[in-house]
Design an enzyme around this catalytic site. Structure first.
Site, PDB file in Angstrom:
ATOM      1  N   LYS A 250      -3.316  -2.167  15.989  1.00 26.52           N
ATOM      2  CA  LYS A 250      -2.775  -1.234  16.981  1.00 26.52           C
ATOM      3  C   LYS A 250      -3.771  -0.957  18.075  1.00 26.52           C
ATOM      4  O   LYS A 250      -4.967  -0.858  17.805  1.00 26.52           O
ATOM      5  CB  LYS A 250      -2.525   0.097  16.278  1.00 26.52           C
TER       6      LYS A 250
ATOM      7  N   LYS B 217      -5.582  10.536   0.843  1.00 30.54           N
ATOM      8  CA  LYS B 217      -5.690   9.206   1.454  1.00 30.54           C
ATOM      9  C   LYS B 217      -6.913   8.547   0.821  1.00 30.54           C
ATOM     10  O   LYS B 217      -8.041   9.003   0.988  1.00 30.54           O
ATOM     11  CB  LYS B 217      -5.857   9.337   2.967  1.00 30.54           C
TER      12      LYS B 217
ATOM     13  N   ASP C 245     -11.413  -0.886   5.751  1.00 30.55           N
ATOM     14  CA  ASP C 245     -10.540  -2.061   5.545  1.00 30.55           C
ATOM     15  C   ASP C 245     -11.286  -3.351   5.929  1.00 30.55           C
ATOM     16  O   ASP C 245     -11.103  -4.394   5.301  1.00 30.55           O
ATOM     17  CB  ASP C 245      -9.279  -1.981   6.417  1.00 30.55           C
TER      18      ASP C 245
ATOM     19  N   ASP D  50     -17.125   4.848  13.858  1.00 33.88           N
ATOM     20  CA  ASP D  50     -15.889   4.894  13.083  1.00 33.88           C
ATOM     21  C   ASP D  50     -15.268   3.491  13.002  1.00 33.88           C
ATOM     22  O   ASP D  50     -14.591   3.037  13.930  1.00 33.88           O
ATOM     23  CB  ASP D  50     -14.906   5.901  13.695  1.00 33.88           C
TER      24      ASP D  50
ATOM     25  N   GLU E 242       0.835  -1.215   0.000  1.00 35.53           N
ATOM     26  CA  GLU E 242       0.000   0.000   0.000  1.00 35.53           C
ATOM     27  C   GLU E 242       0.864   1.258   0.000  1.00 35.53           C
ATOM     28  O   GLU E 242       2.085   1.189   0.222  1.00 35.53           O
ATOM     29  CB  GLU E 242      -0.925  -0.003   1.223  1.00 35.53           C
TER      30      GLU E 242
ATOM     31  N   SER F 128     -13.110   1.182  10.221  1.00 34.09           N
ATOM     32  CA  SER F 128     -12.361   1.307   8.963  1.00 34.09           C
ATOM     33  C   SER F 128     -13.003   0.508   7.833  1.00 34.09           C
ATOM     34  O   SER F 128     -13.442  -0.634   8.025  1.00 34.09           O
ATOM     35  CB  SER F 128     -10.927   0.827   9.167  1.00 34.09           C
TER      36      SER F 128
END
Ligand code: PSU
Ligand code: MN
Length: 306
Positions: free
Chosen positions: A161, A88, A144, A140, A26, A142
């Site tokens: 994380k 982004k 992903d 919120d 990425e 992601s």
């Protein structure tokens, strides 16, 4: 698969056509995840590490609205210098970046989309996005994670994380039918630290097991992706109290400054790096290299099974 807006580097196209191992990479990690020039140095070292393992690297970014699967060193330098000025670019942003002919840095979600379109099955990065702390009110989560549910690419990362809610991220992935294979460990790795209080959904100890899992997933036509969580090497892991204190402070600052939406992850990452005086950057660089090597070995094993 090539089109005006979607171009494979020749080396990558040939490797895919000949069923050789290719590893996608990425570019948000380059533009938003690390400062210049360490970001460019790291991106080039990661590509080199993949070549040393016998696979072909394909860093993915949009330059002037053209999605490029496989960048030249000059293009990597360009994206690294653009830094946060590059958009982004997650799933939502892809048509915006292409339509407006912008420079776009790909997140995990958009890299998966482009890798799949290019015929690449394995992708290496540092950390994936996840369910943010407090997501029960902010929502919120992601993009992903939903991409992992719908795009059959294997993402090798160092876990999740603890700027995120690791437990909720694992729950969400389970709901969406995404397996998390923890490599050589019984707990979910937490990026800067090899262990976390969360049990590994699955433990695997060899690349052969991972490639077999991928093959079974393909044969069953599940259509989803897979997370391989590879713990940071011991010598580069961060002391837990140091990293947790930095994360706590970064989260408080984000809340005080009213940071929201897509700015949240880059803000937290940059603050953690500053608060830890750069120690976290070294750890970050080393774990990405470690993931690139594992991803290469998985890609080499997987092509043998096709
Ligand atoms: N986590 C990291 N480093 C990163 C990212 C996440 O430790 O660079 C980047 C990746 O590109 C990831 C994206 O796909 O942030 C997730 O952003 P968001 O939470 O806005 O979906
Ligand atoms: Mn978000």
């Amino acid at each position: 698969m090539n089109s005006e807006n979607f171009v494979l580097k020749r080396e990558v196209a040939e490797a895919v056509r000949e069923n050789r191992a290719v590893v996608a990479l990425e570019s948000t990690i380059i533009s938003h995840g690390m400062p210049y020039p360490q970001n460019v140095e790291t991106a080039l070292r990661v590509e080199e590490a993949i070549r040393e393992c016998g696979a072909v690297p394909a860093t993915i970014a949009a330059i002037g609205g053209v999605i490029r699967v496989g960048l030249s060193p000059e293009e990597i330098e360009y994206i690294g210098k653009r830094g946060p000025e590059a958009v982004k670019c997650s799933r939502r942003d892809l048509p915006f970046v292409v339509g407006k002919k912008l420079d776009g840095a790909m997140t995990v979600a958009s890299t998966m989309i482009c890798a799949k379109r290019a015929g690449i099955k394995v992708f290496a990065t540092g950390g994936i996005g996840g369910v943010h702390r407090g997501a029960e009110t902010t929502m919120d989560i992601s993009a992903d994670l939903d991409e992992l549910a719908r795009t059959d690419v294997t993402v090798v990362c160092a876990g999740v994380k603890s700027i995120l809610d690791i437990g909720l991220t694992l729950e969400y992935l389970e709901t969406k039918g995404v397996a998390v294979l923890c490599y050589g460990t019984d707990t979910m790795p937490a990026f800067y630290t090899a262990k976390s209080p969360y049990a590994a959904p699955f433990r695997v100890d060899t690349v052969e097991e991972i490639a077999s899992f991928m093959k079974a997933r393909d044969e069953l036509e599940l259509g989803c992706g897979t997370v391989v969580a590879n713990p940071v090497p011991e010598e580069y892991s961060m002391p837990e109290d140091v990293i947790n204190a930095a994360i706590g402070q970064a989260l408080r600052e984000a809340s005080e400054a009213g940071i929201k939406g897509k700015a949240t992850t880059p803000f937290l990452l940059a603050r953690i790096k500053d608060i830890t005086g750069g120690d976290s950057l070294e750890s970050n660089i080393q774990l990405v290299l470690n993931n690139a090597r594992l991803a290469s070995r998985i890609a080499l094993e997987y092509v043998k099974k096709r």
